[in-house]
Scaffold this motif. Structure first.
Motif, PDB file in Angstrom:
ATOM      1  N   GLY A  86       0.807  -1.218   0.000  1.00  0.00           N
ATOM      2  CA  GLY A  86       0.000   0.000   0.000  1.00  0.00           C
ATOM      3  C   GLY A  86       0.840   1.267   0.000  1.00  0.00           C
ATOM      4  N   VAL A  87       1.930   1.283   0.740  1.00  0.00           N
ATOM      5  CA  VAL A  87       2.781   2.479   0.779  1.00  0.00           C
ATOM      6  C   VAL A  87       3.526   2.637  -0.548  1.00  0.00           C
ATOM      7  CG1 VAL A  87       4.721   3.587   1.956  1.00  0.00           C
ATOM      8  CG2 VAL A  87       2.904   2.528   3.291  1.00  0.00           C
ATOM      9  N   TRP A  88       3.942   1.511  -1.171  1.00  0.00           N
ATOM     10  CA  TRP A  88       4.517   1.615  -2.520  1.00  0.00           C
ATOM     11  C   TRP A  88       3.473   2.145  -3.496  1.00  0.00           C
ATOM     12  CZ3 TRP A  88       9.249   2.268  -3.517  1.00  0.00           C
ATOM     13  CH2 TRP A  88      10.258   1.611  -2.821  1.00  0.00           C
ATOM     14  N   GLY A  89       2.211   1.703  -3.344  1.00  0.00           N
ATOM     15  CA  GLY A  89       1.134   2.214  -4.193  1.00  0.00           C
ATOM     16  C   GLY A  89       0.921   3.705  -3.993  1.00  0.00           C
ATOM     17  N   LEU A  90       0.992   4.145  -2.751  1.00  0.00           N
ATOM     18  CA  LEU A  90       0.884   5.573  -2.434  1.00  0.00           C
ATOM     19  C   LEU A  90       1.993   6.348  -3.139  1.00  0.00           C
ATOM     20  CD1 LEU A  90      -0.535   7.721  -0.606  1.00  0.00           C
ATOM     21  CD2 LEU A  90       1.175   7.148   1.126  1.00  0.00           C
ATOM     22  N   CYS A  91       3.196   5.823  -3.093  1.00  0.00           N
ATOM     23  CA  CYS A  91       4.330   6.439  -3.784  1.00  0.00           C
ATOM     24  C   CYS A  91       4.035   6.567  -5.278  1.00  0.00           C
ATOM     25  CB  CYS A  91       5.585   5.601  -3.558  1.00  0.00           C
ATOM     26  SG  CYS A  91       7.000   6.114  -4.537  1.00  0.00           S
ATOM     27  N   LEU A  92       3.554   5.495  -5.888  1.00  0.00           N
ATOM     28  CA  LEU A  92       3.274   5.494  -7.324  1.00  0.00           C
ATOM     29  C   LEU A  92       2.183   6.497  -7.691  1.00  0.00           C
ATOM     30  CD1 LEU A  92       3.746   4.287 -10.133  1.00  0.00           C
ATOM     31  CD2 LEU A  92       2.028   2.553  -9.546  1.00  0.00           C
ATOM     32  N   VAL A  93       1.105   6.529  -6.926  1.00  0.00           N
ATOM     33  CA  VAL A  93      -0.003   7.440  -7.208  1.00  0.00           C
ATOM     34  C   VAL A  93       0.468   8.893  -7.186  1.00  0.00           C
ATOM     35  CG1 VAL A  93      -2.154   8.376  -6.239  1.00  0.00           C
ATOM     36  CG2 VAL A  93      -1.866   5.907  -6.505  1.00  0.00           C
ATOM     37  N   PHE A  94       1.217   9.257  -6.162  1.00  0.00           N
ATOM     38  CA  PHE A  94       1.647  10.654  -6.066  1.00  0.00           C
ATOM     39  C   PHE A  94       2.767  10.985  -7.050  1.00  0.00           C
ATOM     40  CE2 PHE A  94      -0.992  10.655  -2.329  1.00  0.00           C
ATOM     41  CZ  PHE A  94      -1.525  11.943  -2.368  1.00  0.00           C
ATOM     42  N   LEU A  95       3.581  10.005  -7.406  1.00  0.00           N
ATOM     43  CA  LEU A  95       4.578  10.230  -8.453  1.00  0.00           C
ATOM     44  C   LEU A  95       3.890  10.481  -9.791  1.00  0.00           C
ATOM     45  CD1 LEU A  95       7.535  10.380  -9.311  1.00  0.00           C
ATOM     46  CD2 LEU A  95       7.453   7.900  -9.658  1.00  0.00           C
ATOM     47  N   LEU A  96       2.875   9.681 -10.096  1.00  0.00           N
ATOM     48  CA  LEU A  96       2.116   9.889 -11.339  1.00  0.00           C
ATOM     49  C   LEU A  96       1.407  11.234 -11.331  1.00  0.00           C
ATOM     50  CD1 LEU A  96       0.697   6.316 -11.945  1.00  0.00           C
ATOM     51  CD2 LEU A  96       2.507   7.482 -13.229  1.00  0.00           C
ATOM     52  N   ARG A  97       0.882  11.662 -10.173  1.00  0.00           N
ATOM     53  CA  ARG A  97       0.241  12.980 -10.089  1.00  0.00           C
ATOM     54  C   ARG A  97       1.252  14.091 -10.334  1.00  0.00           C
ATOM     55  NH1 ARG A  97      -0.271  17.504 -10.159  1.00  0.00           N
ATOM     56  NH2 ARG A  97      -1.857  18.844  -9.241  1.00  0.00           N
ATOM     57  N   GLY A 100       1.940  14.085 -14.023  1.00  0.00           N
ATOM     58  CA  GLY A 100       0.748  14.708 -14.604  1.00  0.00           C
ATOM     59  C   GLY A 100       0.198  13.981 -15.809  1.00  0.00           C
ATOM     60  N   ASN A 101      -0.791  14.615 -16.414  1.00  0.00           N
ATOM     61  CA  ASN A 101      -1.457  14.042 -17.583  1.00  0.00           C
ATOM     62  C   ASN A 101      -0.889  14.585 -18.890  1.00  0.00           C
ATOM     63  OD1 ASN A 101      -2.514  16.631 -17.700  1.00  0.00           O
ATOM     64  ND2 ASN A 101      -4.651  15.979 -17.766  1.00  0.00           N
ATOM     65  N   LEU A 102       0.178  15.361 -18.778  1.00  0.00           N
ATOM     66  CA  LEU A 102       0.887  15.954 -19.922  1.00  0.00           C
ATOM     67  C   LEU A 102       0.093  17.048 -20.622  1.00  0.00           C
ATOM     68  CD1 LEU A 102       2.453  12.707 -21.446  1.00  0.00           C
ATOM     69  CD2 LEU A 102       3.349  14.180 -19.630  1.00  0.00           C
ATOM     70  N   ARG A 103      -1.051  17.395 -20.070  1.00  0.00           N
ATOM     71  CA  ARG A 103      -1.838  18.476 -20.666  1.00  0.00           C
ATOM     72  C   ARG A 103      -2.132  19.579 -19.673  1.00  0.00           C
ATOM     73  NH1 ARG A 103      -7.481  19.616 -22.691  1.00  0.00           N
ATOM     74  NH2 ARG A 103      -7.031  21.183 -24.259  1.00  0.00           N
ATOM     75  N   THR A 104      -2.882  19.260 -18.604  1.00  0.00           N
ATOM     76  CA  THR A 104      -3.369  20.328 -17.726  1.00  0.00           C
ATOM     77  C   THR A 104      -2.773  20.332 -16.324  1.00  0.00           C
ATOM     78  OG1 THR A 104      -5.261  18.950 -17.097  1.00  0.00           O
ATOM     79  CG2 THR A 104      -5.590  20.512 -18.926  1.00  0.00           C
TER      80      THR A 104
END
Length: 142
Positions: A86-97, A100-104
């Motif tokens: 779960g903590v690795w997942g938390l890391c991944l989610v916030f890294l992806l945020r 970004g989505n490359l647009r906005t």
């Protein structure tokens, strides 16, 4: 003090602050909400409903529980590896945020020059990167 607390204490504090802020918004509060959604041509790209904001609250609350379990502040029960995952997942989610989505939104956004984009560049994305780094630091400790 254990090394894990160097990661867990600031991570828990940041997440708890985000939890409280989203709860405030879900209850109808307006402070700080003007620049929280990307805008395109002066229009908000979406308007989060109270239910969606409560959902974010729940997810951030779950993240706090994961951090507390991984840090040893609460007993992880018979499946401690779930807290690790779960903590690795938390890391991944916030890294992806942060990316970004490359647009906005995110460090690599192309929509710039809006109040949200400025806040995202100087505060939101760096904060997400900090959360990801703290989560990775905590996750790699046994």
């Amino acid at each position: 003090m254990h090394n894990r607390f160097l990661f867990a204490i600031p991570l828990t504090g940041i997440l708890a602050g985000l939890l409280l802020l989203h709860g405030y918004w879900a209850l109808g509060g307006r402070w700080g909400s003007a620049y929280t959604v990307p805008t395109i041509n002066g229009r908000r790209s979406f308007d989060p409903s109270p239910l969606a904001t409560w959902a974010v609250c729940g997810l951030v609350g779950f993240a706090v529980i994961l951090v507390m379990g991984k840090s040893g502040w609460i007993a992880p029960g018979p499946l401690p590896w779930l807290f690790d995952l779960g903590v690795w997942g938390l890391c991944l989610v916030f890294l992806l945020r942060a990316i970004g989505n490359l647009r906005t939104f995110g460090f690599f956004k192309v929509v710039k020059g809006t109040p949200f984009a400025d806040w995202d560049t100087w505060f939101y994305s760096p904060l997400c990167l900090l959360i990801a780094l703290l989560a990775a630091g905590l996750a790699r400790l046994s």
